[in-house]
Design a protein around this motif. Sequence first.
Motif, PDB file in Angstrom:
ATOM      1  N   HIS A  16      35.627  50.924  34.842  1.00  0.00           N
ATOM      2  CA  HIS A  16      35.233  49.789  33.959  1.00  0.00           C
ATOM      3  C   HIS A  16      35.652  49.168  35.474  1.00  0.00           C
ATOM      4  CE1 HIS A  16      39.613  50.753  36.136  1.00  0.00           C
ATOM      5  NE2 HIS A  16      39.524  49.571  36.249  1.00  0.00           N
ATOM      6  N   TYR A  17      34.859  49.346  36.606  1.00  0.00           N
ATOM      7  CA  TYR A  17      34.874  48.671  37.855  1.00  0.00           C
ATOM      8  C   TYR A  17      34.364  47.595  37.951  1.00  0.00           C
ATOM      9  CZ  TYR A  17      37.779  51.861  39.631  1.00  0.00           C
ATOM     10  OH  TYR A  17      39.363  53.570  39.722  1.00  0.00           O
ATOM     11  N   CYS A  18      34.359  46.685  38.706  1.00  0.00           N
ATOM     12  CA  CYS A  18      33.354  45.284  38.536  1.00  0.00           C
ATOM     13  C   CYS A  18      32.044  45.892  39.532  1.00  0.00           C
ATOM     14  CB  CYS A  18      34.171  44.214  39.107  1.00  0.00           C
ATOM     15  SG  CYS A  18      35.344  43.526  39.164  1.00  0.00           S
ATOM     16  N   PRO A  19      30.806  45.026  39.092  1.00  0.00           N
ATOM     17  CA  PRO A  19      29.623  45.901  40.117  1.00  0.00           C
ATOM     18  C   PRO A  19      30.366  45.513  41.737  1.00  0.00           C
ATOM     19  CG  PRO A  19      29.394  43.861  37.907  1.00  0.00           C
ATOM     20  CD  PRO A  19      30.965  44.166  37.784  1.00  0.00           C
ATOM     21  N   CYS A  21      31.747  47.299  43.554  1.00  0.00           N
ATOM     22  CA  CYS A  21      32.842  47.719  43.992  1.00  0.00           C
ATOM     23  C   CYS A  21      32.444  49.056  43.969  1.00  0.00           C
ATOM     24  CB  CYS A  21      34.295  47.405  42.798  1.00  0.00           C
ATOM     25  SG  CYS A  21      35.564  48.456  43.161  1.00  0.00           S
ATOM     26  N   CYS A  51      43.893  48.173  40.350  1.00  0.00           N
ATOM     27  CA  CYS A  51      42.564  47.940  40.032  1.00  0.00           C
ATOM     28  C   CYS A  51      42.025  49.272  39.684  1.00  0.00           C
ATOM     29  CB  CYS A  51      40.706  47.907  40.786  1.00  0.00           C
ATOM     30  SG  CYS A  51      40.862  46.151  41.120  1.00  0.00           S
ATOM     31  N   GLY A 125      43.033  43.068  42.975  1.00  0.00           N
ATOM     32  CA  GLY A 125      42.390  43.111  42.388  1.00  0.00           C
ATOM     33  C   GLY A 125      42.188  42.783  41.283  1.00  0.00           C
ATOM     34  N   CYS A 212      35.344  44.229  47.560  1.00  0.00           N
ATOM     35  CA  CYS A 212      35.701  43.144  46.815  1.00  0.00           C
ATOM     36  C   CYS A 212      34.805  42.111  46.713  1.00  0.00           C
ATOM     37  CB  CYS A 212      37.620  43.080  46.435  1.00  0.00           C
ATOM     38  SG  CYS A 212      37.846  42.469  44.735  1.00  0.00           S
ATOM     39  N   THR A 214      33.965  40.562  43.974  1.00  0.00           N
ATOM     40  CA  THR A 214      34.105  40.011  42.460  1.00  0.00           C
ATOM     41  C   THR A 214      35.121  39.120  42.718  1.00  0.00           C
ATOM     42  OG1 THR A 214      34.572  41.085  41.014  1.00  0.00           O
ATOM     43  CG2 THR A 214      35.747  39.268  40.613  1.00  0.00           C
ATOM     44  N   ASN A 215      36.392  39.191  43.916  1.00  0.00           N
ATOM     45  CA  ASN A 215      37.847  38.454  44.262  1.00  0.00           C
ATOM     46  C   ASN A 215      37.462  37.316  45.596  1.00  0.00           C
ATOM     47  OD1 ASN A 215      39.645  39.348  42.060  1.00  0.00           O
ATOM     48  ND2 ASN A 215      39.279  40.465  42.538  1.00  0.00           N
ATOM     49  N   THR A 219      28.118  37.816  47.375  1.00  0.00           N
ATOM     50  CA  THR A 219      27.476  39.234  46.326  1.00  0.00           C
ATOM     51  C   THR A 219      28.289  40.146  46.722  1.00  0.00           C
ATOM     52  OG1 THR A 219      25.657  38.985  47.992  1.00  0.00           O
ATOM     53  CG2 THR A 219      25.785  37.590  46.542  1.00  0.00           C
ATOM     54  N   PRO A 220      27.669  41.556  46.036  1.00  0.00           N
ATOM     55  CA  PRO A 220      28.236  42.590  46.738  1.00  0.00           C
ATOM     56  C   PRO A 220      27.699  43.136  48.244  1.00  0.00           C
ATOM     57  CG  PRO A 220      27.137  43.045  44.566  1.00  0.00           C
ATOM     58  CD  PRO A 220      27.723  41.814  45.117  1.00  0.00           C
TER      59      PRO A 220
END
Lengths: 245, 353
Positions: A16-19, A21, A51, A125, A212, A214-215, A219-220
Amino acid sequence: MVVFEKPKSLTDIPMHYCPGCTHGIIHRLVAEAIDTLGIEGKTIGIAPVGCSVMAYDYFACDMIEAAHGRAPAIATGVKRSLPENIVFTYQGDGDLASIGLCETVSTAARGENITIIFVNNAIYGMTGGQMAPTSLIGQVTQTSPYGRDPKTAGYPIQICELLATLEAPAYLERVTVNNVKNIRNAKKAIEKAFRYQLEGKGFSLIEVLSSCPTNWGMTPQKALEWIDEKMIPQYPLGVFRDKEA
Amino acid sequence: MPEKVLMKGNEAIAEAAILAGCRHYFGYPITPQTEVAAYMSKRMPKIGGTFLQAESEIAAINMVYGVASTGKRAMTSSSSPGIALKCEGISYLAGADLPALIVNVQRGGPGLGGIQPSQSDYFLATRGPGHGDFHVLVLAPASVQEMADLTFKAFELADKYRMPAMLLADGTMGQMMEPVVLPAPAEHFIEKPWAVTGTECKRPHNIANSLFLLPEVLERMNFERFERYARVEEEEPMWESFLMEDAEICLVSFGITARVSRNAIVQARKEGLKAGMIRPKTLWPFPKKPLLEAAGKVKSFISVELSMGQMREDVELAVRCQKPVYLCNRTGGMIPTPEEVLQSIRKANEEGG
């Protein structure tokens, strides 16, 4: 001929992890270590709150879900009950370095023969990006909107340095997974930690600097660069204890 | 003839736990139950068991959670303020359907309170000690013999129903010495195919867990758990009746106050007052049936307890308020004398029902 496949020690359940991560990479490294050592059938993992709370669905070995911060105490119980099994916890910075700090330090001080995978991304997270004990000075989070101010929120906790003051730990290393070279180093460290446990050497903890996007609001790619630019100066990579070295 | 040994209540708990097959004890020092830990620290290393003095009550209950996950019998013991700290872990044990024993040798509260005997954790124990919808089995010994017997029984019930059990004693029970016949070592244990022991690559992985994010699933888990609790309430209440055949005033009391009440009842009978007692040995499940039956015969009830009337509420519920339920209580570490209880019997007799 198969040249690349999913480790046996991971299930087929989609993560379920964010893109962007890096939990996925770290899960994979743990699973690869378990596969390489051939210990899937006797490994017991303990998932945290945070997370990676659902890590119990992703690792194919027997798993336990812990209360927030309590994974090292549960691991202690499991290892005392089944000393021949391999026991690891997988914990984030809020879980391990804040609410569970007492359990972390005490378990390390006892030298329990377990392995802790400590994922440090300097933020909470799961709950949406609050300040963590490992958040950097000046870091903006939901609960440090003006940046972490040491006058009111203190300084980041350096777990490897802290635990290195104790006599018992066998192996403490800080790694990261923000590029291929660092991922290879992280893989070696995680495998070594499990091997030490197999050999009965005692407590090991691998701190993995993680991103992280997202938080952090990046960008990755930028998040991976931020590890080099901001996190590593605060959390230098390296071996802090190696009783075999 | 089984041999009688003279033991302290806290030591009887520890030895009975070992005889029940418990080989893992985790504790943290607190008065008045520290003898349990001291006893375990001597015995466990000699029988290949674990004694571990944990860094906190919270760590201790989570160590118990770890052992319970592996399918083995584990316990912790503490006293009231320490039990409050364990509530987080007890809720997780209940949520993951894990059996374990928690011993509470109660002292007075709230807060740091005192170190003298109390029964003021009655609500905490019987209403589910922690967050969420759940119960634990609550057993209430009234002698050193029962400290041993109910410890042994608690492990069996916990395994049978896959739920935590609490032995609810008090400082007097823990500290006093009496002759005990110890139970024979447990030989038969329930299979635990759910245990987390390593898959040996022969089965799908087992997970000890209390997280269910889908509300439909969590609701179903709670419903199913309460169906199990309904069976416990039907099959497992334990109590002792004393002179209830012709009783007009029914005392309800457990633990140390049941012993004081017994003396008071004997005195009352000499005065021609027809008093009797129903002594719950399990507080959850509460012995509702014998109390309801008694409500049809007696004039009134007296709840004799070391709290501000926590058990009285359960007595009122059990007798459906058909008869008055008076309260005879002391608190803060004080214990009523037989004369005080006798006074409450005389008063109940005057007021009738």
